[in-house]
Design a protein around this motif. Structure first.
Motif, PDB file in Angstrom:
ATOM      1  N   GLY A  40      21.468 -14.546  -9.695  1.00  0.00           N
ATOM      2  CA  GLY A  40      22.685 -14.995  -9.027  1.00  0.00           C
ATOM      3  C   GLY A  40      22.787 -14.511  -7.598  1.00  0.00           C
ATOM      4  N   MET A  41      21.639 -14.319  -6.943  1.00  0.00           N
ATOM      5  CA  MET A  41      21.619 -13.821  -5.569  1.00  0.00           C
ATOM      6  C   MET A  41      21.319 -14.944  -4.579  1.00  0.00           C
ATOM      7  SD  MET A  41      19.657 -10.134  -5.983  1.00  0.00           S
ATOM      8  CE  MET A  41      20.243  -9.487  -4.406  1.00  0.00           C
ATOM      9  N   VAL A  42      21.805 -14.753  -3.364  1.00  0.00           N
ATOM     10  CA  VAL A  42      21.614 -15.702  -2.272  1.00  0.00           C
ATOM     11  C   VAL A  42      20.527 -15.170  -1.344  1.00  0.00           C
ATOM     12  CG1 VAL A  42      22.731 -16.770  -0.263  1.00  0.00           C
ATOM     13  CG2 VAL A  42      24.002 -16.477  -2.412  1.00  0.00           C
ATOM     14  N   VAL A  43      19.698 -16.069  -0.832  1.00  0.00           N
ATOM     15  CA  VAL A  43      18.657 -15.694   0.121  1.00  0.00           C
ATOM     16  C   VAL A  43      18.981 -16.305   1.482  1.00  0.00           C
ATOM     17  CG1 VAL A  43      16.194 -15.729   0.655  1.00  0.00           C
ATOM     18  CG2 VAL A  43      16.956 -15.626  -1.738  1.00  0.00           C
ATOM     19  N   ILE A  44      19.113 -15.436   2.488  1.00  0.00           N
ATOM     20  CA  ILE A  44      19.245 -15.892   3.874  1.00  0.00           C
ATOM     21  C   ILE A  44      17.819 -16.153   4.342  1.00  0.00           C
ATOM     22  CG2 ILE A  44      20.130 -15.343   6.170  1.00  0.00           C
ATOM     23  CD1 ILE A  44      21.976 -13.253   4.682  1.00  0.00           C
ATOM     24  N   PHE A  45      17.458 -17.416   4.371  1.00  0.00           N
ATOM     25  CA  PHE A  45      16.071 -17.866   4.354  1.00  0.00           C
ATOM     26  C   PHE A  45      15.611 -18.247   5.761  1.00  0.00           C
ATOM     27  CE2 PHE A  45      12.652 -20.844   3.606  1.00  0.00           C
ATOM     28  CZ  PHE A  45      12.057 -20.461   2.411  1.00  0.00           C
ATOM     29  N   GLY A  46      14.886 -17.338   6.416  1.00  0.00           N
ATOM     30  CA  GLY A  46      14.430 -17.575   7.775  1.00  0.00           C
ATOM     31  C   GLY A  46      13.114 -18.332   7.821  1.00  0.00           C
ATOM     32  N   TYR A  47      13.032 -19.284   8.748  1.00  0.00           N
ATOM     33  CA  TYR A  47      11.799 -20.056   8.922  1.00  0.00           C
ATOM     34  C   TYR A  47      10.849 -19.391   9.921  1.00  0.00           C
ATOM     35  CZ  TYR A  47      13.766 -24.300   6.631  1.00  0.00           C
ATOM     36  OH  TYR A  47      14.289 -25.216   5.753  1.00  0.00           O
ATOM     37  N   PHE A  48      11.368 -18.984  11.096  1.00  0.00           N
ATOM     38  CA  PHE A  48      10.497 -18.542  12.187  1.00  0.00           C
ATOM     39  C   PHE A  48      10.927 -17.191  12.753  1.00  0.00           C
ATOM     40  CE2 PHE A  48      10.737 -23.246  12.393  1.00  0.00           C
ATOM     41  CZ  PHE A  48       9.414 -23.542  12.096  1.00  0.00           C
TER      42      PHE A  48
ATOM     43  N   ILE B 192       8.661 -27.085   4.980  1.00  0.00           N
ATOM     44  CA  ILE B 192       9.348 -26.093   4.145  1.00  0.00           C
ATOM     45  C   ILE B 192      10.691 -26.639   3.665  1.00  0.00           C
ATOM     46  CG2 ILE B 192      10.433 -24.860   6.077  1.00  0.00           C
ATOM     47  CD1 ILE B 192       9.048 -23.407   2.731  1.00  0.00           C
ATOM     48  N   THR B 193      11.346 -27.444   4.485  1.00  0.00           N
ATOM     49  CA  THR B 193      12.614 -28.043   4.049  1.00  0.00           C
ATOM     50  C   THR B 193      12.377 -28.979   2.864  1.00  0.00           C
ATOM     51  OG1 THR B 193      13.482 -27.896   6.307  1.00  0.00           O
ATOM     52  CG2 THR B 193      14.604 -29.399   4.788  1.00  0.00           C
ATOM     53  N   GLU B 194      11.345 -29.792   2.948  1.00  0.00           N
ATOM     54  CA  GLU B 194      11.019 -30.696   1.838  1.00  0.00           C
ATOM     55  C   GLU B 194      10.627 -29.915   0.591  1.00  0.00           C
ATOM     56  OE1 GLU B 194       8.012 -33.170   3.536  1.00  0.00           O
ATOM     57  OE2 GLU B 194       9.433 -34.234   4.839  1.00  0.00           O
ATOM     58  N   TRP B 195       9.914 -28.811   0.776  1.00  0.00           N
ATOM     59  CA  TRP B 195       9.528 -27.979  -0.377  1.00  0.00           C
ATOM     60  C   TRP B 195      10.772 -27.424  -1.070  1.00  0.00           C
ATOM     61  CZ3 TRP B 195      10.168 -22.829  -1.749  1.00  0.00           C
ATOM     62  CH2 TRP B 195       9.368 -22.370  -2.805  1.00  0.00           C
ATOM     63  N   ILE B 196      11.715 -26.924  -0.283  1.00  0.00           N
ATOM     64  CA  ILE B 196      12.964 -26.398  -0.849  1.00  0.00           C
ATOM     65  C   ILE B 196      13.691 -27.488  -1.640  1.00  0.00           C
ATOM     66  CG2 ILE B 196      15.283 -25.579  -0.255  1.00  0.00           C
ATOM     67  CD1 ILE B 196      13.944 -24.185   2.198  1.00  0.00           C
ATOM     68  N   LEU B 197      13.788 -28.660  -1.044  1.00  0.00           N
ATOM     69  CA  LEU B 197      14.499 -29.759  -1.702  1.00  0.00           C
ATOM     70  C   LEU B 197      13.776 -30.198  -2.968  1.00  0.00           C
ATOM     71  CD1 LEU B 197      15.442 -31.807   1.490  1.00  0.00           C
ATOM     72  CD2 LEU B 197      16.966 -30.360   0.122  1.00  0.00           C
ATOM     73  N   ASP B 198      12.452 -30.248  -2.916  1.00  0.00           N
ATOM     74  CA  ASP B 198      11.675 -30.638  -4.098  1.00  0.00           C
ATOM     75  C   ASP B 198      11.849 -29.634  -5.237  1.00  0.00           C
ATOM     76  OD1 ASP B 198      10.756 -32.887  -2.825  1.00  0.00           O
ATOM     77  OD2 ASP B 198       8.797 -32.043  -2.303  1.00  0.00           O
TER      78      ASP B 198
ATOM     79  N   GLU C  94      18.317 -19.829   7.867  1.00  0.00           N
ATOM     80  CA  GLU C  94      18.353 -19.240   9.208  1.00  0.00           C
ATOM     81  C   GLU C  94      17.107 -19.762   9.927  1.00  0.00           C
ATOM     82  OE1 GLU C  94      18.312 -14.815  11.389  1.00  0.00           O
ATOM     83  OE2 GLU C  94      18.044 -14.976   9.216  1.00  0.00           O
ATOM     84  N   ILE C  95      17.276 -20.757  10.786  1.00  0.00           N
ATOM     85  CA  ILE C  95      16.111 -21.412  11.390  1.00  0.00           C
ATOM     86  C   ILE C  95      15.164 -20.395  12.007  1.00  0.00           C
ATOM     87  CG2 ILE C  95      15.302 -22.979  13.191  1.00  0.00           C
ATOM     88  CD1 ILE C  95      16.475 -24.469  10.867  1.00  0.00           C
ATOM     89  N   ASN C  96      15.705 -19.480  12.785  1.00  0.00           N
ATOM     90  CA  ASN C  96      14.835 -18.426  13.315  1.00  0.00           C
ATOM     91  C   ASN C  96      15.631 -17.157  13.571  1.00  0.00           C
ATOM     92  OD1 ASN C  96      16.157 -19.589  15.504  1.00  0.00           O
ATOM     93  ND2 ASN C  96      14.407 -19.508  16.881  1.00  0.00           N
ATOM     94  N   ASN C  97      14.913 -16.068  13.559  1.00  0.00           N
ATOM     95  CA  ASN C  97      15.509 -14.768  13.827  1.00  0.00           C
ATOM     96  C   ASN C  97      15.658 -14.585  15.333  1.00  0.00           C
ATOM     97  OD1 ASN C  97      16.162 -11.849  13.112  1.00  0.00           O
ATOM     98  ND2 ASN C  97      14.396 -11.578  14.458  1.00  0.00           N
ATOM     99  N   GLU C  98      16.898 -14.446  15.779  1.00  0.00           N
ATOM    100  CA  GLU C  98      17.203 -14.162  17.173  1.00  0.00           C
ATOM    101  C   GLU C  98      16.589 -15.195  18.120  1.00  0.00           C
ATOM    102  OE1 GLU C  98      18.026  -9.394  16.585  1.00  0.00           O
ATOM    103  OE2 GLU C  98      16.318  -9.989  17.828  1.00  0.00           O
ATOM    104  N   CYS C  99      17.249 -16.325  18.186  1.00  0.00           N
ATOM    105  CA  CYS C  99      16.732 -17.442  18.987  1.00  0.00           C
ATOM    106  C   CYS C  99      16.706 -17.136  20.478  1.00  0.00           C
ATOM    107  CB  CYS C  99      17.540 -18.708  18.707  1.00  0.00           C
ATOM    108  SG  CYS C  99      19.278 -18.612  19.225  1.00  0.00           S
TER     109      CYS C  99
END
Length: 337
Positions: free
Chosen positions: A135-143, A164-170, A179-184
């Motif tokens: 029941g945990m949430v992941v703040i999921f960074g891409y880059f 990666i977005t398609e993988w998540i949806l699949d 989180e698209i990227n850490n510290e844009c």
């Protein structure tokens, strides 16, 4: 079938349609609807650079082992959750493996063209499945700006984002905050990952997911997001690094809420390396008083041993050091878990 779904309503976080920390107040401050978190970005770390991987050996085996790292991460998660931790930050390109400094390691779930690297995705799936079970949430960074240079060009960045977005949806995961990227605002090599253009990728993921994924990005310590980023983000990520006085945390929240494009999104700190919980005022408390979620960031400082920190590789993922124990003890007190 996903067991855990995160959602947002009226500036509050819900898990499986129930307010987080339902009914909880602490010292007169509302905790219900917040999302307390910790920066654990190295959960699927590996080093593909043969010249540097030897710097990350475990003290007991004198070898680096990426599967061990993920397995021990997964094994530690129930204890984190039992102390009231509902979320953690993960990044597909990790973070600095030595704290704040740069490093020549090569750690990315994407290859140069933006294709997914199978070994990383295998570790990722094990980790996400456990989070879903708990029941945990992941703040999921891409880059991450320390690794984006290994993507060939902007097309590779777009390809990585879509893959990666398609993988998540699949896979059907519903417990992720993207989180698209850490510290844009950081030193990214590709312009589309910088603060001038990052909203393009936020919109891209929102559109590709038809709004089913909640998306944002983060900025470095002390900084307030641009009005353009706030306009397209589902939640707001702030960093408390460098904010030495709790009043600075309060000011960051106020300034964010005063942006013309702010529309009541929840505000979430997901990186702050201030640990003085015995003081009358401290950053964690200041965030709560401003009704903002807060995230712990701890790394192994100079001269410290293996048990310290959750970012410097190799990592002891247990609640094993004085700093970790202090955070989780305070978290348990605040959340009533």
């Amino acid at each position: 079938m996903a067991k855990t779904k995160v959602s947002i309503k009226d500036g509050q976080f819900y898990i499986n349609d129930t307010l987080t920390y339902e009914g909880r107040y602490w010292e007169g401050n509302k905790i219900e609807g917040l999302l307390m978190n910790s920066r654990m970005v190295q959960g699927i770390f590996d080093d593909q650079n043969p010249n540097t991987v030897g710097e990350f050996v475990y003290p007991d085996t004198q070898k680096w082992d990426a599967d061990r790292n993920t397995d021990e991460f997964v094994a530690a998660m129930p204890e984190w959750r039992a102390h009231g931790l509902l979320a953690f930050s993960l990044n597909l390109q990790g973070g600095s493996p030595v704290g704040y400094s740069g490093h020549n390691c090569r750690n990315s779930a994407f290859d140069a063209q933006g294709e997914l690297v199978p070994a990383y995705i295998d570790r990722l799936e094990r980790l996400l499945n456990k989070a879903d079970d708990l029941g945990m949430v992941v703040i999921f960074g891409y880059f991450y700006f320390g690794q984006d240079q290994y993507l060939k060009d902007e097309n590779a960045v777009l390809n990585a984002t879509d893959n990666i977005t398609e993988w998540i949806l699949d896979k059907g995961y519903k417990n992720l905050l993207i989180e698209i990227n850490n510290e844009c605002n950081g030193p990214y090599d590709h312009p589309i990952l910088t603060q001038k253009r990052i909203q393009e990728l936020i919109v891209r993921v929102r559109e590709k997911s038809k709004g089913s994924l909640l998306v944002s990005t983060s900025y470095g310590g002390k900084l307030i997001p641009s009005a353009e980023v706030v306009e397209v983000s589902d939640f707001i990520l702030l960093h408390g690094n460098g904010v030495s006085k709790p009043t600075g945390i309060t000011d960051m929240v106020i300034k964010t809420k005063n942006l013309p494009s702010y529309r009541g999104q929840p505000i979430l700190f997901n990186e702050d390396d201030h640990f003085n919980y015995d003081d009358e005022n401290y950053n964690f408390k200041a965030a709560i008083k401003s009704y903002a979620s807060w995230g712990y960031f701890d790394f192994r400082m100079q001269g410290e041993g293996f048990t310290e920190g959750y970012q410097s590789v190799p990592i002891d993922w247990g609640i094993s050091s004085a700093r970790k124990k202090a955070f989780f003890s305070k978290l348990k007190e605040i959340t009533g878990q």
